[in-house]
Design an enzyme around this catalytic site. Structure first.
Site, PDB file in Angstrom:
ATOM      1  N   GLY A 110       0.824  -1.205   0.000  1.00  0.00           N
ATOM      2  CA  GLY A 110       0.000   0.000   0.000  1.00  0.00           C
ATOM      3  C   GLY A 110       0.861   1.260   0.000  1.00  0.00           C
ATOM      4  O   GLY A 110       1.998   1.264  -0.494  1.00  0.00           O
ATOM      5  N   GLY A 111       0.328   2.316   0.622  1.00  0.00           N
ATOM      6  CA  GLY A 111       1.005   3.614   0.630  1.00  0.00           C
ATOM      7  C   GLY A 111       2.379   3.555   1.302  1.00  0.00           C
ATOM      8  O   GLY A 111       3.349   4.135   0.809  1.00  0.00           O
ATOM      9  N   GLY A 112       2.466   2.833   2.432  1.00  0.00           N
ATOM     10  CA  GLY A 112       3.733   2.738   3.159  1.00  0.00           C
ATOM     11  C   GLY A 112       4.792   2.038   2.316  1.00  0.00           C
ATOM     12  O   GLY A 112       5.961   2.439   2.283  1.00  0.00           O
ATOM     13  N   ILE A 134      -6.866  -3.373   1.482  1.00  0.00           N
ATOM     14  CA  ILE A 134      -8.327  -3.398   1.613  1.00  0.00           C
ATOM     15  C   ILE A 134      -8.857  -1.983   1.841  1.00  0.00           C
ATOM     16  O   ILE A 134     -10.045  -1.739   1.723  1.00  0.00           O
ATOM     17  CB  ILE A 134      -8.788  -4.317   2.766  1.00  0.00           C
ATOM     18  CG1 ILE A 134      -8.324  -3.780   4.123  1.00  0.00           C
ATOM     19  CG2 ILE A 134      -8.336  -5.740   2.551  1.00  0.00           C
ATOM     20  CD1 ILE A 134      -9.105  -4.359   5.293  1.00  0.00           C
ATOM     21  N   ASP A 135      -7.958  -1.034   2.180  1.00  0.00           N
ATOM     22  CA  ASP A 135      -8.400   0.328   2.519  1.00  0.00           C
ATOM     23  C   ASP A 135      -8.717   1.178   1.289  1.00  0.00           C
ATOM     24  O   ASP A 135      -9.365   2.213   1.409  1.00  0.00           O
ATOM     25  CB  ASP A 135      -7.317   1.048   3.334  1.00  0.00           C
ATOM     26  CG  ASP A 135      -6.955   0.300   4.597  1.00  0.00           C
ATOM     27  OD1 ASP A 135      -7.787  -0.481   5.070  1.00  0.00           O
ATOM     28  OD2 ASP A 135      -5.834   0.499   5.104  1.00  0.00           O
ATOM     29  N   GLU A 230     -13.031   2.585  11.155  1.00  0.00           N
ATOM     30  CA  GLU A 230     -12.160   2.602  12.347  1.00  0.00           C
ATOM     31  C   GLU A 230     -11.515   3.963  12.577  1.00  0.00           C
ATOM     32  O   GLU A 230     -11.134   4.302  13.688  1.00  0.00           O
ATOM     33  CB  GLU A 230     -11.080   1.515  12.245  1.00  0.00           C
ATOM     34  CG  GLU A 230     -10.118   1.728  11.091  1.00  0.00           C
ATOM     35  CD  GLU A 230      -9.022   0.669  11.008  1.00  0.00           C
ATOM     36  OE1 GLU A 230      -8.828  -0.087  11.966  1.00  0.00           O
ATOM     37  OE2 GLU A 230      -8.360   0.617   9.954  1.00  0.00           O
ATOM     38  N   ARG A 294     -25.661  -2.793  20.591  1.00  0.00           N
ATOM     39  CA  ARG A 294     -24.562  -3.769  20.566  1.00  0.00           C
ATOM     40  C   ARG A 294     -23.507  -3.299  19.578  1.00  0.00           C
ATOM     41  O   ARG A 294     -23.801  -2.550  18.652  1.00  0.00           O
ATOM     42  CB  ARG A 294     -25.067  -5.143  20.108  1.00  0.00           C
ATOM     43  CG  ARG A 294     -26.040  -5.808  21.072  1.00  0.00           C
ATOM     44  CD  ARG A 294     -25.331  -6.321  22.313  1.00  0.00           C
ATOM     45  NE  ARG A 294     -26.211  -7.115  23.172  1.00  0.00           N
ATOM     46  CZ  ARG A 294     -26.973  -6.623  24.129  1.00  0.00           C
ATOM     47  NH1 ARG A 294     -27.020  -5.320  24.364  1.00  0.00           N
ATOM     48  NH2 ARG A 294     -27.717  -7.438  24.871  1.00  0.00           N
ATOM     49  N   ARG A 303      -9.675  -9.176   6.077  1.00  0.00           N
ATOM     50  CA  ARG A 303      -8.450  -9.334   5.287  1.00  0.00           C
ATOM     51  C   ARG A 303      -8.166 -10.777   4.929  1.00  0.00           C
ATOM     52  O   ARG A 303      -7.244 -11.059   4.171  1.00  0.00           O
ATOM     53  CB  ARG A 303      -7.251  -8.774   6.067  1.00  0.00           C
ATOM     54  CG  ARG A 303      -7.242  -7.295   6.135  1.00  0.00           C
ATOM     55  CD  ARG A 303      -5.879  -6.676   6.278  1.00  0.00           C
ATOM     56  NE  ARG A 303      -4.871  -7.411   6.988  1.00  0.00           N
ATOM     57  CZ  ARG A 303      -4.079  -6.888   7.930  1.00  0.00           C
ATOM     58  NH1 ARG A 303      -4.233  -5.626   8.270  1.00  0.00           N
ATOM     59  NH2 ARG A 303      -3.149  -7.596   8.495  1.00  0.00           N
TER      60      ARG A 303
HETATM   61  O1  F6P Z   1      -3.930  -1.161   5.996  1.00  0.00           O
HETATM   62  C1  F6P Z   1      -4.693  -2.297   6.106  1.00  0.00           C
HETATM   63  C2  F6P Z   1      -5.211  -2.440   7.493  1.00  0.00           C
HETATM   64  O2  F6P Z   1      -5.957  -3.620   7.493  1.00  0.00           O
HETATM   65  C3  F6P Z   1      -6.023  -1.271   8.041  1.00  0.00           C
HETATM   66  O3  F6P Z   1      -7.333  -1.268   7.575  1.00  0.00           O
HETATM   67  C4  F6P Z   1      -5.898  -1.484   9.519  1.00  0.00           C
HETATM   68  O4  F6P Z   1      -5.960  -0.256  10.200  1.00  0.00           O
HETATM   69  C5  F6P Z   1      -4.540  -2.063   9.680  1.00  0.00           C
HETATM   70  O5  F6P Z   1      -4.171  -2.612   8.435  1.00  0.00           O
HETATM   71  C6  F6P Z   1      -4.445  -3.145  10.724  1.00  0.00           C
HETATM   72  O6  F6P Z   1      -3.128  -3.535  10.825  1.00  0.00           O
HETATM   73  P1  F6P Z   1      -2.546  -4.798  11.598  1.00  0.00           P
HETATM   74  O7  F6P Z   1      -2.524  -5.939  10.637  1.00  0.00           O
HETATM   75  O8  F6P Z   1      -1.181  -4.384  11.968  1.00  0.00           O
HETATM   76  O9  F6P Z   1      -3.455  -5.077  12.735  1.00  0.00           O
END
Ligand code: F6P
Length: 376
Positions: A110-112, A134-135, A230, A294, A303
């Site tokens: 992804g971006g990173g 997935i983002d 989130e 709830r 994922r």
């Molecule tokens: O970037 C993908 C992602 O699934 C984000 O939606 C989520 O914030 C993060 O990774 C969760 O990361 P980890 O796998 O480190 O819990």
């Protein structure tokens, strides 16, 4: 002379990674006659020289499998945990790239990952990236693989929550992933018919959300589904975060280390508060509406598992396009999805940028026209 290429997968895993590895691998080896190796566990595998030969037997049978056969990690070349230290290991990665006589390094992420690949490019490596997450928040590409599968899972969750919320006359709040972008929550919210959708791009007012739910209840709808990203935040917290981020940037610019540190601490505090914000939101809604509530946090279910047909197709076509670009000697780019095709985009345009939902996006308009509450 046959070209030698390396492939790694970095960052959080996502459905479609194996389809992409297979796409790059089969086209490079079978069609172009190149030699392909994979590095295990992202940039760490390149540093530690842990490789696997990606020949046809390894590339066969992986199209439908979730995760990544190579393994992944969030390690960065320039900030690599080694023992109890964090070191800049870029030179080691560069040396290993040379040791394998690589003509190109393909980084799936992804971006990173785009940022890390760009740094390696600045150290002379021929890098090329494919956009996965997935983002759906990678800049300069129409979409990313992994998003469609996660969207199907999140939508199914909303469908399933509907029947139980309806039976019990409850508010059910569903938290979906997305990091700091609301693509997944917005798309799943619309596709699943959520009554409220909260995304990071639109800071919310909990009273307005409660009012919308009460209005539904007065109209005879005794249940409500709230789909929250989130990264969504109440207005006041979003304002404090923005102020702290600005203060950090200004302090960094004026090289005021103490102020930058203080601002970073505030940011960390706000982010850690955010980790439990969906539970807090659910309690607040219960108090304000007096309707039983709830919370469901969907988490990594989004994922996992087999990629959707659309993700397999996207990952495969970007993967084979990547092999074409390597053959043509085009490097320092991300293979972006553009309509039914693809486009090489210079990494400097991708690295350090994030694609968030524009406030005038058609999905937002559509949600508003439906009467979906967006918390503002
Ligand atoms: O970037 C993908 C992602 O699934 C984000 O939606 C989520 O914030 C993060 O990774 C969760 O990361 P980890 O796998 O480190 O819990």
């Amino acid at each position: 002379m046959a070209k030698h290429i390396g492939i790694l997968t970095a960052g959080g895993d996502s459905p479609g990674l194996n389809a992409a590895i297979r796409g790059v691998g089969k086209a490079s080896t079978g069609y172009y006659g190149m030699n392909v190796i994979g590095f295990r566990d992202g940039f760490r595998g390149l540093m530690e020289n842990r490789t696997v030969r990606l020949d046809s037997s390894v590339l066969s049978g992986i199209l439908t499998i979730g995760g990544t056969i190579l393994g992944t990690s969030r390690d960065k070349p320039h900030r690599m945990p080694v023992g109890d230290k964090t070191l800049d290991m870029t030179d080691v990665l560069v040396a290993n790239y040379q040791k394998h006589n690589l003509d190109a390094l393909v980084c799936l992420g992804g971006g990173g990952t785009a940022k890390n690949a760009y740094r390696l490019m600045q150290h002379g490596l021929n890098v090329i990236t494919l956009p996965k997450t997935i983002d759906n928040d990678v800049a300069c590409t129409d979409t990313t693989f992994g998003f469609d599968t996660a969207l199907i899972i999140a939508t199914e969750a909303i469908d399933r929550l509907h029947s139980t919320a309806h039976s019990h006359h409850r508010i059910i709040v569903l938290e979906v992933m997305g990091h700091n972008a609301g693509w997944l929550a917005l798309a799943a919210g619309i596709a699943g018919g959520a009554d409220v959708v909260l995304i990071p791009e639109i800071p919310y007012d909990v009273n307005k959300v409660a009012d919308a739910i009460l209005q539904r209840s007065r109209g005879g709808k005794g249940f409500s589904i709230v789909c929250v990203s989130e990264g969504a935040m109440p207005k006041e917290e979003a304002e404090s975060l923005r102020a702290a981020q600005e203060a950090k940037a200004a302090a960094k610019k004026s090289k005021n280390g103490k102020k930058a540190e203080a601002a970073a601490e505030t940011i960390a505090e706000l982010e850690s508060e955010q980790a439990s914000s969906t539970v807090r939101l659910t309690r607040q809604l219960e108090q304000l509406t007096r309707l039983e509530s709830r919370v469901t946090i969907l988490g990594h279910v989004q994922r996992g598992g087999t990629p959707s047909a659309a993700d397999r197709l996207l990952a495969t076509r970007l993967g084979t396009a990547c092999a074409d670009l390597i053959d043509q000697g085009v490097f320092g780019v991300m293979v972006a999805a553009r309509g039914e095709g693809h486009e090489p985009v210079p990494l400097e345009q991708v690295a350090g940028h994030r694609k968030v939902v524009p406030l005038d996006h058609p999905w937002i308009e559509s949600a508003r026209h439906l009467g979906t509450n967006l918390g503002d």
